[in-house]
Scaffold this active site. Structure first.
Site, PDB file in Angstrom:
ATOM      1  N   GLY A 297      50.172  52.769  77.608  1.00  0.00           N
ATOM      2  CA  GLY A 297      49.929  54.094  78.167  1.00  0.00           C
ATOM      3  C   GLY A 297      51.209  54.874  78.437  1.00  0.00           C
TER       4      GLY A 297
ATOM      5  N   ARG B 234      49.175  52.117  56.717  1.00  0.00           N
ATOM      6  CA  ARG B 234      48.559  53.333  57.257  1.00  0.00           C
ATOM      7  C   ARG B 234      47.402  53.797  56.363  1.00  0.00           C
ATOM      8  NH1 ARG B 234      51.830  55.384  61.393  1.00  0.00           N
ATOM      9  NH2 ARG B 234      54.080  55.180  61.110  1.00  0.00           N
TER      10      ARG B 234
ATOM     11  N   PHE C 287      47.205  43.275  67.657  1.00  0.00           N
ATOM     12  CA  PHE C 287      47.963  44.306  66.952  1.00  0.00           C
ATOM     13  C   PHE C 287      47.118  44.743  65.757  1.00  0.00           C
ATOM     14  CE2 PHE C 287      51.117  46.380  64.382  1.00  0.00           C
ATOM     15  CZ  PHE C 287      51.829  47.072  65.341  1.00  0.00           C
TER      16      PHE C 287
ATOM     17  N   THR D 235      53.374  56.218  76.332  1.00  0.00           N
ATOM     18  CA  THR D 235      53.496  57.416  75.502  1.00  0.00           C
ATOM     19  C   THR D 235      52.677  58.553  76.109  1.00  0.00           C
ATOM     20  OG1 THR D 235      53.718  56.001  73.569  1.00  0.00           O
ATOM     21  CG2 THR D 235      53.209  58.316  73.153  1.00  0.00           C
TER      22      THR D 235
ATOM     23  N   ASP E 154      48.197  51.641  74.361  1.00  0.00           N
ATOM     24  CA  ASP E 154      48.508  50.243  74.657  1.00  0.00           C
ATOM     25  C   ASP E 154      48.982  50.148  76.098  1.00  0.00           C
ATOM     26  OD1 ASP E 154      49.312  47.642  74.730  1.00  0.00           O
ATOM     27  OD2 ASP E 154      50.829  47.791  73.180  1.00  0.00           O
TER      28      ASP E 154
ATOM     29  N   GLU F 242      45.516  60.963  70.128  1.00  0.00           N
ATOM     30  CA  GLU F 242      46.348  59.779  69.918  1.00  0.00           C
ATOM     31  C   GLU F 242      45.619  58.743  69.074  1.00  0.00           C
ATOM     32  OE1 GLU F 242      49.407  58.210  71.712  1.00  0.00           O
ATOM     33  OE2 GLU F 242      48.998  58.886  73.743  1.00  0.00           O
ATOM     34  N   ASP F 243      46.387  57.891  68.407  1.00  0.00           N
ATOM     35  CA  ASP F 243      45.788  56.809  67.640  1.00  0.00           C
ATOM     36  C   ASP F 243      45.339  55.670  68.554  1.00  0.00           C
ATOM     37  OD1 ASP F 243      48.418  56.164  68.271  1.00  0.00           O
ATOM     38  OD2 ASP F 243      48.950  55.449  66.271  1.00  0.00           O
TER      39      ASP F 243
HETATM   40  P1  IMP Z   1      51.904  52.823  74.418  1.00  0.00           P
HETATM   41  O1  IMP Z   1      52.954  53.846  74.752  1.00  0.00           O
HETATM   42  O2  IMP Z   1      52.301  51.428  74.817  1.00  0.00           O
HETATM   43  O3  IMP Z   1      50.523  53.184  74.919  1.00  0.00           O
HETATM   44  O4  IMP Z   1      51.846  52.718  72.865  1.00  0.00           O
HETATM   45  C1  IMP Z   1      51.410  53.744  72.126  1.00  0.00           C
HETATM   46  C2  IMP Z   1      51.937  53.724  70.705  1.00  0.00           C
HETATM   47  O5  IMP Z   1      52.407  52.438  70.262  1.00  0.00           O
HETATM   48  C3  IMP Z   1      50.819  54.089  69.801  1.00  0.00           C
HETATM   49  O6  IMP Z   1      50.698  55.479  69.676  1.00  0.00           O
HETATM   50  C4  IMP Z   1      51.189  53.398  68.518  1.00  0.00           C
HETATM   51  O7  IMP Z   1      52.062  54.215  67.778  1.00  0.00           O
HETATM   52  C5  IMP Z   1      51.947  52.171  68.955  1.00  0.00           C
HETATM   53  N1  IMP Z   1      51.030  51.009  68.976  1.00  0.00           N
HETATM   54  C6  IMP Z   1      50.561  50.368  70.078  1.00  0.00           C
HETATM   55  N2  IMP Z   1      49.741  49.359  69.734  1.00  0.00           N
HETATM   56  C7  IMP Z   1      49.689  49.373  68.376  1.00  0.00           C
HETATM   57  C8  IMP Z   1      48.986  48.564  67.410  1.00  0.00           C
HETATM   58  O8  IMP Z   1      48.229  47.634  67.716  1.00  0.00           O
HETATM   59  N3  IMP Z   1      49.175  48.900  66.103  1.00  0.00           N
HETATM   60  C9  IMP Z   1      49.972  49.916  65.696  1.00  0.00           C
HETATM   61  N4  IMP Z   1      50.653  50.690  66.564  1.00  0.00           N
HETATM   62  C10 IMP Z   1      50.515  50.421  67.896  1.00  0.00           C
HETATM   63 MG    MG Z   2      51.477  56.430  67.708  1.00  0.00          MG
END
Ligand code: IMP
Ligand code: MG
Length: 190
Positions: A103, A163, A150, A105, A101, A97-98
């Protein structure tokens, strides 16, 4: 509202860290049936660099995750696509994963993978924000723990932009007319 980029992690620091992660993964998965599952789009550049540092055989698959909603915070719904065509039976899966945030996803993915008969599954993320660090979410490999900013670059976007930046930058939104630098919550993308 004007946007400004502030360099957070320079290219060279990313390179050094990704090299160490790749070596560590290669050593720890030695003798196992490693399958990388890359979460598009954001992890594409990280994954491309990471896999060239892993010195054991492995397979690669790609899935797409997108969370929808108005807020940069948890939107609630995570759409996963591509999971159904994976054949991970008996494989030791490492999800790439990149950024973590909320969690959400990763949690959705873990549930999805569980139904696909993998021998084991673990998570590798380049970046982790404080909310994810506070969760009871086991993360085997973390590139960098960062603040709740962000960020864009090195595969990560804001509305599909940035990107291609080689480093990782904070994206700061500035109110016009003497407003102090204030961060507007941007929409989340894949
Ligand atoms: P989560 O499901 O809240 O953990 O968010 C995960 C996804 O949200 C990441 O895989 C990113 O695609 C996107 N994301 C969350 N924070 C950022 C950020 O600071 N910059 C760009 N994309 C983000
Ligand atoms: Mg992502």
């Amino acid at each position: 509202m004007a946007e400004r980029l502030e360099l957070l992690i320079p290219e060279q620091r990313i390179r050094v860290r990704v090299m160490a992660l790749g070596r560590q993964i290669g050593a720890e998965y030695s003798g196992k049936k490693l399958s990388l599952v890359v979460v598009l789009k954001g992890a594409c550049i990280f994954a491309a660099d990471l896999m060239r540092q892993i010195e054991i055989p492995f397979t690669i698959d790609f899935i797409t995750a997108a969370s929808y909603g108005e807020s940069a915070r948890s939107s609630g719904t995570v759409a996963l696509s591509g999971l159904d065509r994976l054949d991970l039976a008996g494989r030791d899966v490492l999800v790439i994963e990149d950024i973590l945030d909320t969690g959400r996803t990763s949690a959705a993915l873990r549930d999805g993978l569980r139904q696909h008969g993998s021998a084991s599954s673990a998570l590798c993320t380049l970046l982790r924000k404080p909310a994810a660090a506070a969760l009871d979410l086991p993360v085997a490999y973390v590139g960098f723990d960062i603040r709740d900013d962000f960020v864009v670059g090195y595969g990560m976007d804001y509305a599909e932009r940035y990107r291609n930046l080689p480093g990782i930058h904070r994206l700061v939104f500035e109110a016009g007319e003497g407003g102090a630098g204030k961060q507007k919550p941007p929409p989340k993308r894949g």
